[in-house]
Design a protein around this motif. Structure first.
Motif, PDB file in Angstrom:
ATOM      1  N   ALA A 117       0.859  -1.197   0.000  1.00  0.00           N
ATOM      2  CA  ALA A 117       0.000   0.000   0.000  1.00  0.00           C
ATOM      3  C   ALA A 117       0.893   1.245   0.000  1.00  0.00           C
ATOM      4  N   ASN A 118       0.257   2.378  -0.090  1.00  0.00           N
ATOM      5  CA  ASN A 118       0.972   3.656  -0.064  1.00  0.00           C
ATOM      6  C   ASN A 118       0.400   4.558   1.020  1.00  0.00           C
ATOM      7  N   VAL A 119       1.172   5.570   1.393  1.00  0.00           N
ATOM      8  CA  VAL A 119       0.657   6.539   2.366  1.00  0.00           C
ATOM      9  C   VAL A 119      -0.522   7.288   1.756  1.00  0.00           C
ATOM     10  N   ILE A 120      -0.368   7.789   0.538  1.00  0.00           N
ATOM     11  CA  ILE A 120      -1.524   8.444  -0.098  1.00  0.00           C
ATOM     12  C   ILE A 120      -2.001   7.602  -1.282  1.00  0.00           C
ATOM     13  N   LYS A 121      -3.279   7.692  -1.540  1.00  0.00           N
ATOM     14  CA  LYS A 121      -3.912   6.763  -2.500  1.00  0.00           C
ATOM     15  C   LYS A 121      -4.124   7.379  -3.886  1.00  0.00           C
ATOM     16  N   CYS A 122      -3.868   8.647  -4.046  1.00  0.00           N
ATOM     17  CA  CYS A 122      -4.056   9.269  -5.360  1.00  0.00           C
ATOM     18  C   CYS A 122      -2.763   9.939  -5.807  1.00  0.00           C
ATOM     19  N   ARG A 123      -2.535   9.904  -7.115  1.00  0.00           N
ATOM     20  CA  ARG A 123      -1.265  10.410  -7.643  1.00  0.00           C
ATOM     21  C   ARG A 123      -1.203  11.938  -7.565  1.00  0.00           C
ATOM     22  N   PRO A 124      -0.124  12.460  -6.974  1.00  0.00           N
ATOM     23  CA  PRO A 124       0.045  13.914  -6.985  1.00  0.00           C
ATOM     24  C   PRO A 124       0.491  14.366  -8.378  1.00  0.00           C
ATOM     25  N   PRO A 125       0.144  15.600  -8.775  1.00  0.00           N
ATOM     26  CA  PRO A 125       0.525  16.068 -10.106  1.00  0.00           C
ATOM     27  C   PRO A 125       2.041  15.994 -10.299  1.00  0.00           C
ATOM     28  N   ASP A 126       2.456  15.507 -11.462  1.00  0.00           N
ATOM     29  CA  ASP A 126       3.881  15.379 -11.807  1.00  0.00           C
ATOM     30  C   ASP A 126       4.676  14.627 -10.747  1.00  0.00           C
ATOM     31  N   ASN A 127       4.030  13.748 -10.037  1.00  0.00           N
ATOM     32  CA  ASN A 127       4.694  12.942  -8.999  1.00  0.00           C
ATOM     33  C   ASN A 127       5.383  13.785  -7.937  1.00  0.00           C
ATOM     34  N   ARG A 128       4.868  14.973  -7.679  1.00  0.00           N
ATOM     35  CA  ARG A 128       5.473  15.776  -6.604  1.00  0.00           C
ATOM     36  C   ARG A 128       5.245  15.081  -5.256  1.00  0.00           C
ATOM     37  N   ASN A 129       5.965  15.560  -4.231  1.00  0.00           N
ATOM     38  CA  ASN A 129       5.780  14.977  -2.898  1.00  0.00           C
ATOM     39  C   ASN A 129       4.364  15.280  -2.402  1.00  0.00           C
ATOM     40  N   PRO A 130       3.782  14.334  -1.663  1.00  0.00           N
ATOM     41  CA  PRO A 130       2.475  14.618  -1.059  1.00  0.00           C
ATOM     42  C   PRO A 130       2.571  15.799  -0.096  1.00  0.00           C
ATOM     43  N   GLU A 131       1.507  16.580  -0.029  1.00  0.00           N
ATOM     44  CA  GLU A 131       1.495  17.740   0.886  1.00  0.00           C
ATOM     45  C   GLU A 131       0.802  17.352   2.190  1.00  0.00           C
ATOM     46  N   PRO A 132       1.104  18.107   3.274  1.00  0.00           N
ATOM     47  CA  PRO A 132       0.594  17.692   4.598  1.00  0.00           C
ATOM     48  C   PRO A 132      -0.921  17.507   4.656  1.00  0.00           C
ATOM     49  N   ASP A 133      -1.685  18.364   3.974  1.00  0.00           N
ATOM     50  CA  ASP A 133      -3.149  18.201   4.038  1.00  0.00           C
ATOM     51  C   ASP A 133      -3.593  16.924   3.319  1.00  0.00           C
ATOM     52  N   GLU A 134      -2.841  16.523   2.292  1.00  0.00           N
ATOM     53  CA  GLU A 134      -3.178  15.291   1.565  1.00  0.00           C
ATOM     54  C   GLU A 134      -2.896  14.066   2.445  1.00  0.00           C
ATOM     55  N   VAL A 135      -1.773  14.144   3.149  1.00  0.00           N
ATOM     56  CA  VAL A 135      -1.434  13.035   4.065  1.00  0.00           C
ATOM     57  C   VAL A 135      -2.464  12.965   5.191  1.00  0.00           C
ATOM     58  N   GLU A 136      -2.839  14.139   5.677  1.00  0.00           N
ATOM     59  CA  GLU A 136      -3.796  14.158   6.796  1.00  0.00           C
ATOM     60  C   GLU A 136      -5.128  13.512   6.387  1.00  0.00           C
ATOM     61  N   SER A 137      -5.548  13.757   5.137  1.00  0.00           N
ATOM     62  CA  SER A 137      -6.811  13.157   4.672  1.00  0.00           C
ATOM     63  C   SER A 137      -6.693  11.652   4.513  1.00  0.00           C
ATOM     64  N   CYS A 138      -5.548  11.200   4.053  1.00  0.00           N
ATOM     65  CA  CYS A 138      -5.402   9.792   3.654  1.00  0.00           C
ATOM     66  C   CYS A 138      -4.862   8.892   4.765  1.00  0.00           C
ATOM     67  N   GLU A 139      -4.128   9.454   5.695  1.00  0.00           N
ATOM     68  CA  GLU A 139      -3.431   8.642   6.704  1.00  0.00           C
ATOM     69  C   GLU A 139      -4.373   7.708   7.486  1.00  0.00           C
ATOM     70  N   PRO A 140      -5.584   8.177   7.844  1.00  0.00           N
ATOM     71  CA  PRO A 140      -6.458   7.263   8.587  1.00  0.00           C
ATOM     72  C   PRO A 140      -6.732   5.974   7.823  1.00  0.00           C
ATOM     73  N   PHE A 141      -6.798   6.055   6.503  1.00  0.00           N
ATOM     74  CA  PHE A 141      -7.096   4.855   5.716  1.00  0.00           C
ATOM     75  C   PHE A 141      -5.906   3.899   5.733  1.00  0.00           C
ATOM     76  N   LEU A 142      -4.709   4.464   5.714  1.00  0.00           N
ATOM     77  CA  LEU A 142      -3.527   3.605   5.818  1.00  0.00           C
ATOM     78  C   LEU A 142      -3.498   2.930   7.196  1.00  0.00           C
ATOM     79  N   LEU A 143      -3.763   3.720   8.236  1.00  0.00           N
ATOM     80  CA  LEU A 143      -3.745   3.143   9.590  1.00  0.00           C
ATOM     81  C   LEU A 143      -4.787   2.034   9.713  1.00  0.00           C
ATOM     82  N   LYS A 144      -5.934   2.258   9.095  1.00  0.00           N
ATOM     83  CA  LYS A 144      -6.987   1.243   9.152  1.00  0.00           C
ATOM     84  C   LYS A 144      -6.571   0.002   8.353  1.00  0.00           C
ATOM     85  N   GLN A 145      -5.912   0.211   7.219  1.00  0.00           N
ATOM     86  CA  GLN A 145      -5.406  -0.949   6.462  1.00  0.00           C
ATOM     87  C   GLN A 145      -4.455  -1.762   7.330  1.00  0.00           C
TER      88      GLN A 145
END
Ligand code: URA
Length: 254
Positions: free
Chosen positions: A149-177
Motif C-alpha cells: 500500500a501507499n501513504v496516499i492513495k491518489c497520484r500527486p501532479p507530476d509525482n510531486r511529494n504529497p502535501e501535509p493536508d493530503e497526508v492528513e486526509s489519507c493517513e487514517p485509511f492507511l492506519l486502518k489498512q
C-alpha cells in the motif's frame, strides 16, 4: 514574558488543541473515547477493538464507515469515490492496496506514480518491478503473499511529494489498512513512508536498517526502490535491511 504567563499560554494552547480534537471526534460521530488504564490498555466504551478505537479514531473526520470497517473490502467501499483532498480531480484510479489481507509483511510506499494511477495497483511501474524482485528473488515470497500500500492513495501532479493536508486526509485509511491486515512486519519504503509512520523528520539514511516499533508492529525503514533506480550502488544497503526482515520472519512469532 515571565514564567507564569508562559505557563498560562501553554495551558491555553492545550485547551484549544483539545477542543479542536473533541470537535473532530464529534464530527466523526464519536460521543465517548476509551480511557487508558495503568497498563496503557483501554477500558470501557471503546467503539471497536484495535488501536484505531483510541484517540486515532478522531482522525476519521467524515469517515465513521471507514473507521468501523471490518475488512479491506469494507474499507475500500467506505472510501468510495474519494474527494476528501485536492488530488481527486487529477487521478485516473484511486490506488488502494493489493495483496494478502492476512500478510505477515506489509510494504508501504509513498503514493501512486503514473503507471499505478493508470492501472489502479501500487508498485507496478519500474520501481514496482524492482520491489517485486526484492519480494520474489530476494525474499523467496510471491507478490501476493505480502500486502502493498501507499501513504496516499491518489497520484500527486507530476509525482510531486504529497502535501501535509493530503497526508492528513489519507493517513487514517492507511492506519486502518494496517489494523485490518495486522502484519508482523512493516517495511517502510523511503523517507516519506518512514517519516510519516514514525512521526519523525530524521533522515531515511539514519532510520534505515534499524528496527523501529509502530504500535506493537516491527517496522523496518529502507530506501525506496525509485531511489534505487537512480542510485543502483545503494541496492546493497536495501539488501542488508531485507536480510534483517527475512531473519525476523524466520524467528517464530511469540
Ligand atoms: N512509488 C510509490 O511510492 N508507490 C507506488 O505505488 C509506486 C511508486
Amino acid at each position: 514574558m515571565d514564567r507564569e504567563s508562559d505557563l498560562e499560554e501553554e495551558v491555553r494552547m492545550m485547551v484549544a488543541s483539545l477542543r479542536r480534537h473533541a470537535q473532530r471526534l464529534e464530527r466523526a460521530g464519536i460521543r465517548s473515547v476509551p480511557v487508558g488504564n495503568a497498563d496503557g490498555g483501554v477500558v470501557g466504551g471503546a467503539p471497536q477493538a484495535g488501536w484505531l478505537s483510541g484517540v486515532e479514531g478522531g482522525l476519521f473526520s467524515d469517515s465513521t464507515e471507514a473507521y468501523r470497517a471490518q475488512s479491506l473490502e469494507e474499507l475500500r467501499s467506505a472510501i468510495g469515490d474519494c474527494r476528501r483532498c485536492k488530488l481527486w480531480p487529477g487521478r485516473t484510479h484511486l490506488v488502494f492496496g493489493v495483496g494478502n489481507p492476512r500478510a505477515e509483511v506489509m510494504f508501504i510506499g509513498e503514493g501512486p506514480g503514473r503507471d499505478e494511477d493508470l492501472q489502479g495497483e501500487p508498485f507496478v511501474g519500474r520501481a514496482g518491478q524492482l520491489l517485486t524482485d526484492i519480494i520474489v528473488r530476494g525474499m523467496g515470497l510471491r507478490r501476493d503473499d505480502v500486502y502493498i500500500a501507499n501513504v496516499i492513495k491518489c497520484r500527486p501532479p507530476d509525482n510531486r511529494n504529497p502535501e501535509p493536508d493530503e497526508v492528513e486526509s489519507c493517513e487514517p485509511f492507511l492506519l486502518k489498512q494496517i489494523e485490518l491486515v495486522k502484519p508482523r512486519i512493516i517495511v517502510a519504503l523511503g523517507k516519506f513512508a518512514a517519516q510519516t509512520l514514525l512521526k519523525t523528520k530524521v533522515p531515511i539514511m539514519r532510520l534505515r536498517g534499524i528496527w523501529h516499533e509502530f504500535r506493537g508492529i516491527k517496522i523496518m525503514p529502507t530506501l525506496h526502490t525509485a531511489y534505487l533506480l537512480r542510485n543502483p550502488g545503494d541496492k546493497k544497503l536495501v539488501w542488508e535491511d531485507i536480510k534483517k526482515v527475512i531473519k525476523e520472519l524466520r524467528t517464530p512469532a511469540l
